[in-house]
Design an enzyme around this catalytic site. Structure first.
Site, mmCIF file in Angstrom:
data_model
loop_
_atom_site.group_PDB
_atom_site.id
_atom_site.type_symbol
_atom_site.label_atom_id
_atom_site.label_comp_id
_atom_site.label_asym_id
_atom_site.label_seq_id
_atom_site.Cartn_x
_atom_site.Cartn_y
_atom_site.Cartn_z
ATOM 1 N N GLY A 225 -0.244 13.306 0.391
ATOM 2 C CA GLY A 225 -0.874 13.228 -0.951
ATOM 3 C C GLY A 225 -0.944 14.685 -1.300
ATOM 4 N N ASP A 252 9.635 16.540 -8.161
ATOM 5 C CA ASP A 252 9.993 16.845 -9.676
ATOM 6 C C ASP A 252 9.241 15.475 -10.187
ATOM 7 O OD1 ASP A 252 11.581 18.870 -8.738
ATOM 8 O OD2 ASP A 252 13.232 17.409 -8.701
HETATM 9 P P1 ADP Z 1 8.487 18.376 -2.827
HETATM 10 O O1 ADP Z 1 9.414 17.312 -3.120
HETATM 11 O O2 ADP Z 1 8.215 19.338 -3.951
HETATM 12 O O3 ADP Z 1 8.584 18.966 -1.484
HETATM 13 P P2 ADP Z 1 6.482 16.643 -1.838
HETATM 14 O O4 ADP Z 1 7.399 16.224 -0.606
HETATM 15 O O5 ADP Z 1 5.007 17.226 -1.445
HETATM 16 O O6 ADP Z 1 7.185 17.570 -2.731
HETATM 17 O O7 ADP Z 1 5.910 15.361 -2.381
HETATM 18 C C1 ADP Z 1 5.457 15.132 -3.676
HETATM 19 C C2 ADP Z 1 4.455 13.888 -3.979
HETATM 20 O O8 ADP Z 1 5.446 12.936 -3.547
HETATM 21 C C3 ADP Z 1 3.496 13.928 -2.662
HETATM 22 O O9 ADP Z 1 2.427 14.370 -3.190
HETATM 23 C C4 ADP Z 1 3.425 12.485 -2.676
HETATM 24 O O10 ADP Z 1 2.637 11.783 -3.515
HETATM 25 C C5 ADP Z 1 4.754 11.847 -2.805
HETATM 26 N N1 ADP Z 1 5.531 11.692 -1.499
HETATM 27 C C6 ADP Z 1 6.252 12.614 -0.894
HETATM 28 N N2 ADP Z 1 6.711 12.153 0.379
HETATM 29 C C7 ADP Z 1 5.922 11.033 0.595
HETATM 30 C C8 ADP Z 1 6.055 10.101 1.723
HETATM 31 N N3 ADP Z 1 6.828 10.402 2.636
HETATM 32 N N4 ADP Z 1 5.288 9.022 1.479
HETATM 33 C C9 ADP Z 1 4.521 8.612 0.619
HETATM 34 N N5 ADP Z 1 4.554 9.538 -0.575
HETATM 35 C C10 ADP Z 1 5.440 10.791 -0.553
#
Ligand code: ADP
Length: 310
Positions: A225, A252
């Site tokens: 999250g 994004d």
């Molecule tokens: P970035 O793409 O900038 O690295 P994140 O991976 O932290 O960002 O993902 C952004 C948001 O997308 C998270 O806060 C979550 O809500 C959702 N998210 C990303 N990966 C997952 C996952 N494996 N399962 C569920 N939700 C995800």
């Protein structure tokens, strides 16, 4: 209106192959091309959420023309500045065995005159904007304080800013005191030079950034999250477990959800809920920067958003 900035956009070309053998002739079964770059991903999700969106950045050459056509077809307001250089192509090679090989062009050199034109044109667009999202890296030739100048112009006009970048552009961008920044774990760890794994680590690190003048820090934590830290409170979001299809572009999509809620005047708890739900909904799709409304609504029903004093 929401404005997204993609300083170094790209055509994202995907080639689907049975297998990739270096040094041999390889037949390609299927290809597709999309207007890519983090800010354009944000724009797509903002549009899917029903908000009006304008896009800007630097584009040039025939590749730039392709992006302009896509932007026009999608119905976004096109505020891109034309440059002499050629917009890059980023090539993704997808093997039938699930492998993915990426070949990323560096992109064009942007001249000082082109940057000045961008900064001179910006206030007119900002006057119609509620929230501006600054996403991704800077192209060659652009000084690392460029985002700082953009943020200063937005602040003068009372436009909310979300900054989502890394490295020097992040380091210098935060000096202008953006309203929101959205680092992930890796970006925070790189900035502080220490490993940030848990929510508690993220909150500690975010507090240090608040001390430096950032309005609020939304740390996205993938499957765990996100947390939003302000001077006096911490908002934490827990998301439902999902079967991930492709999490590229989830950050994004998160920014798009946050910007949309802020533009509608929602409170920060609601905004963080929508941000996380958009990130999670994106992870359920094959396409990058894409959400399906019914799945989004389902996720929103199954999230826990809590708040406590910082
Ligand atoms: P970035 O793409 O900038 O690295 P994140 O991976 O932290 O960002 O993902 C952004 C948001 O997308 C998270 O806060 C979550 O809500 C959702 N998210 C990303 N990966 C997952 C996952 N494996 N399962 C569920 N939700 C995800």
């Amino acid at each position: 209106m929401i404005l997204t900035i993609t300083a170094n956009p790209a055509i994202d070309a995907r080639y689907f192959l049975d297998s990739l053998k270096v040094g041999s002739v390889v037949r390609c079964n299927k290809t597709n091309k999309t207007a890519g770059g983090k800010g354009l991903n944000v724009a797509r999700v903002v549009d899917l959420l029903g908000q009006s969106v304008a896009v800007t950045g630097f584009i040039g050459g025939r590749n730039g023309d392709f992006i302009r056509e896509e932007v026009q077809k999608a119905g976004y307001q096109d505020c891109f500045i034309s440059i002499a250089g050629e917009t890059r192509i980023c090539l993704g090679i997808l093997g039938a065995d699930g492998t993915q090989t990426e070949i990323l062009e560096k992109g064009p050199q942007v001249t000082k005159a082109e940057q000045d034109e961008f900064l001179a044109e910006l206030p007119a667009v900002l006057k119609e904007t509620e929230v501006v999202c600054i996403s991704g890296s800077l192209p060659a030739g652009v000084q690392t304080d460029f985002y700082q100048q953009v943020i200063e112009k937005a602040k003068v006009l009372g436009v909310k800013v979300i900054l989502d970048t890394s490295g020097e552009a992040f380091r210098e961008g935060i000096l202008a005191g953006p309203d929101f920044i959205k680092p992930n774990r890796e970006e925070l760890s790189a900035y502080f030079g220490r490993s940030i794994k848990t929510k508690e680590h993220a909150v500690e690190a975010a507090k240090e950034l608040i001390e430096q003048g950032v309005g609020a820090v939304a740390v996205s934590l993938g499957a765990e999250g996100a947390v939003l830290v302000e001077k006096n409170r911490v908002i934490s979001v827990e998301i439902p477990q999902i079967q991930v299809v492709n999490p590229v572009g989830s950050g994004d999509s998160f920014v798009a959800g946050l910007a949309t809620a802020l533009a509608k005047g929602e409170n920060l708890k609601t905004a963080m809920g929508l941000a996380c739900a958009c990130g999670t909904a994106n992870a359920l799709e094959e396409k990058t920067g894409w959400i399906e409304k019914e799945k989004l609504d389902q996720i929103l029903k199954n999230m826990i958003v809590s708040e406590k004093k910082a």
